[in-house]
Scaffold this motif. Sequence first.
Motif, mmCIF file in Angstrom:
data_model
loop_
_atom_site.group_PDB
_atom_site.id
_atom_site.type_symbol
_atom_site.label_atom_id
_atom_site.label_comp_id
_atom_site.label_asym_id
_atom_site.label_seq_id
_atom_site.Cartn_x
_atom_site.Cartn_y
_atom_site.Cartn_z
ATOM 1 N N THR A 107 -43.305 -37.401 16.815
ATOM 2 C CA THR A 107 -43.360 -36.495 17.467
ATOM 3 C C THR A 107 -41.600 -35.654 16.891
ATOM 4 N N LEU A 108 -41.090 -36.417 16.661
ATOM 5 C CA LEU A 108 -39.303 -36.005 16.062
ATOM 6 C C LEU A 108 -39.593 -35.476 14.839
ATOM 7 N N LEU A 109 -40.427 -36.425 14.049
ATOM 8 C CA LEU A 109 -40.465 -35.549 12.636
ATOM 9 C C LEU A 109 -41.522 -34.849 12.723
ATOM 10 N N ALA A 110 -42.351 -34.281 13.358
ATOM 11 C CA ALA A 110 -42.993 -33.365 13.425
ATOM 12 C C ALA A 110 -42.171 -31.962 13.913
ATOM 13 N N ASP A 111 -40.789 -32.247 14.656
ATOM 14 C CA ASP A 111 -40.326 -31.326 14.779
ATOM 15 C C ASP A 111 -39.019 -30.658 14.000
ATOM 16 N N ALA A 112 -38.560 -32.216 13.731
ATOM 17 C CA ALA A 112 -37.722 -31.924 11.455
ATOM 18 C C ALA A 112 -38.574 -30.779 10.608
ATOM 19 N N PHE A 113 -39.642 -31.057 10.678
ATOM 20 C CA PHE A 113 -41.088 -30.674 9.967
ATOM 21 C C PHE A 113 -41.286 -28.939 10.103
ATOM 22 N N SER A 114 -41.014 -28.831 11.342
ATOM 23 C CA SER A 114 -41.470 -27.985 11.620
ATOM 24 C C SER A 114 -39.788 -26.920 11.736
ATOM 25 N N ARG A 115 -39.076 -27.012 11.754
ATOM 26 C CA ARG A 115 -37.746 -26.681 12.015
ATOM 27 C C ARG A 115 -37.528 -25.915 10.174
ATOM 28 N N ILE A 116 -38.386 -26.858 9.596
ATOM 29 C CA ILE A 116 -38.382 -26.826 8.047
ATOM 30 C C ILE A 116 -39.485 -24.897 7.582
ATOM 31 N N VAL A 154 -33.243 -25.255 -0.339
ATOM 32 C CA VAL A 154 -33.591 -25.868 -0.868
ATOM 33 C C VAL A 154 -32.403 -27.304 -0.136
ATOM 34 N N LEU A 155 -31.464 -26.458 0.141
ATOM 35 C CA LEU A 155 -30.297 -28.484 0.886
ATOM 36 C C LEU A 155 -31.469 -28.939 1.581
ATOM 37 N N ALA A 156 -32.349 -28.165 2.497
ATOM 38 C CA ALA A 156 -33.139 -28.890 3.422
ATOM 39 C C ALA A 156 -34.377 -29.768 3.312
ATOM 40 N N THR A 157 -35.048 -29.326 1.818
ATOM 41 C CA THR A 157 -36.004 -29.670 1.082
ATOM 42 C C THR A 157 -35.455 -30.979 -0.060
ATOM 43 N N HIS A 158 -34.209 -30.569 -0.697
ATOM 44 C CA HIS A 158 -34.277 -30.879 -1.821
ATOM 45 C C HIS A 158 -32.948 -32.285 -1.502
ATOM 46 N N VAL A 159 -31.987 -31.829 -0.319
ATOM 47 C CA VAL A 159 -30.965 -32.945 0.282
ATOM 48 C C VAL A 159 -31.169 -33.384 0.864
ATOM 49 N N VAL A 160 -31.477 -32.677 2.593
ATOM 50 C CA VAL A 160 -31.843 -33.836 3.280
ATOM 51 C C VAL A 160 -32.756 -34.912 3.210
ATOM 52 N N LEU A 161 -33.944 -34.028 3.164
ATOM 53 C CA LEU A 161 -35.234 -34.812 3.145
ATOM 54 C C LEU A 161 -35.643 -35.859 1.474
ATOM 55 N N GLU A 162 -35.489 -34.945 0.688
ATOM 56 C CA GLU A 162 -36.092 -35.422 -0.098
ATOM 57 C C GLU A 162 -34.818 -37.218 -0.996
ATOM 58 N N LEU A 182 -28.366 -27.863 9.726
ATOM 59 C CA LEU A 182 -29.457 -29.314 8.266
ATOM 60 C C LEU A 182 -28.954 -29.984 9.504
ATOM 61 N N HIS A 183 -27.524 -29.885 10.799
ATOM 62 C CA HIS A 183 -27.307 -30.932 11.264
ATOM 63 C C HIS A 183 -28.500 -31.093 11.835
ATOM 64 N N ARG A 184 -28.672 -30.471 13.003
ATOM 65 C CA ARG A 184 -30.126 -30.863 13.481
ATOM 66 C C ARG A 184 -31.415 -31.092 13.291
ATOM 67 N N LEU A 185 -31.786 -30.429 11.482
ATOM 68 C CA LEU A 185 -32.721 -31.450 10.823
ATOM 69 C C LEU A 185 -32.368 -32.357 10.490
ATOM 70 N N TRP A 186 -31.085 -32.861 10.362
ATOM 71 C CA TRP A 186 -30.939 -34.469 10.003
ATOM 72 C C TRP A 186 -31.099 -35.226 11.435
ATOM 73 N N GLN A 187 -30.993 -34.792 12.040
ATOM 74 C CA GLN A 187 -30.958 -35.772 13.886
ATOM 75 C C GLN A 187 -31.863 -36.063 14.619
ATOM 76 N N ASP A 188 -32.764 -34.944 13.782
ATOM 77 C CA ASP A 188 -34.500 -35.029 14.300
ATOM 78 C C ASP A 188 -34.661 -36.289 13.199
ATOM 79 N N CYS A 189 -35.375 -36.575 11.314
ATOM 80 C CA CYS A 189 -35.377 -37.730 10.853
ATOM 81 C C CYS A 189 -34.769 -38.467 11.276
ATOM 82 N N ALA A 190 -33.264 -38.595 11.618
ATOM 83 C CA ALA A 190 -32.779 -39.461 11.950
ATOM 84 C C ALA A 190 -33.606 -40.996 13.024
ATOM 85 N N GLN A 191 -33.055 -39.786 14.215
ATOM 86 C CA GLN A 191 -33.632 -39.886 15.777
ATOM 87 C C GLN A 191 -35.332 -40.070 15.850
ATOM 88 N N ALA A 192 -36.355 -40.241 14.778
ATOM 89 C CA ALA A 192 -37.854 -40.221 14.683
ATOM 90 C C ALA A 192 -37.621 -42.096 13.827
#
Length: 214
Positions: free
Chosen positions: A62-71, A82-90, A151-161
Amino acid sequence: MLASQFLHGERAARSACEALLPLLPDGALRLALATQITDEARHCEAYERYLARLGDISPRRTLLADAFSRIADWKGPAGGLVLATHVVLESEALAIQQDLVRDFPCPILQRICQLAGRDESRHLALGRILLKAADLAARPIDERLALHHALHRLWQDCAQAVVEDHGVILWRAVPRSRLDAGWRRLQVTFRRVGLIGHGEARAFGAAEAAVPAG
């Protein structure tokens, strides 16, 4: 389940790159990003073939789906994508992936991740070039503050997942302290690429603390 989440991450990366592609001018950068899209498609195929051997693909957590939806719903500047994909995620996701694979001694999965990781190194280098071209430092501070928050919200979703959605085994592999340290490392990157300007760290920290998460 673990391999399925890797697959979903590769699919999200491919989709994000496809969204970024028309935002770039014709030339070498667009060609390089098109090559990355081909890489991501190859990674997806490898995980799909591996999962076919196991029997099925687990749904996105669920939380990863939230993160991917943000992107997928990104409406900000190309530099933010670019920051969302190549820095936060990659960068951070790749590091976590490498840690987790060591705890699951399947030689096939380890080999897939090893080969995918080789490509990801090139993707990170492309991200640095794209960010330099985006000239984030020239953007107004209000725009950069909003981007930092997204970006912080994206990171929180990934971290909580990782902490909550993936169960006890992965929690041992990636403790909360590791995730907190990851966000601190990202701040260093944000300063280096101009998202956080010289002397602005306190302002960004205060803005981040003032806005509730979620």
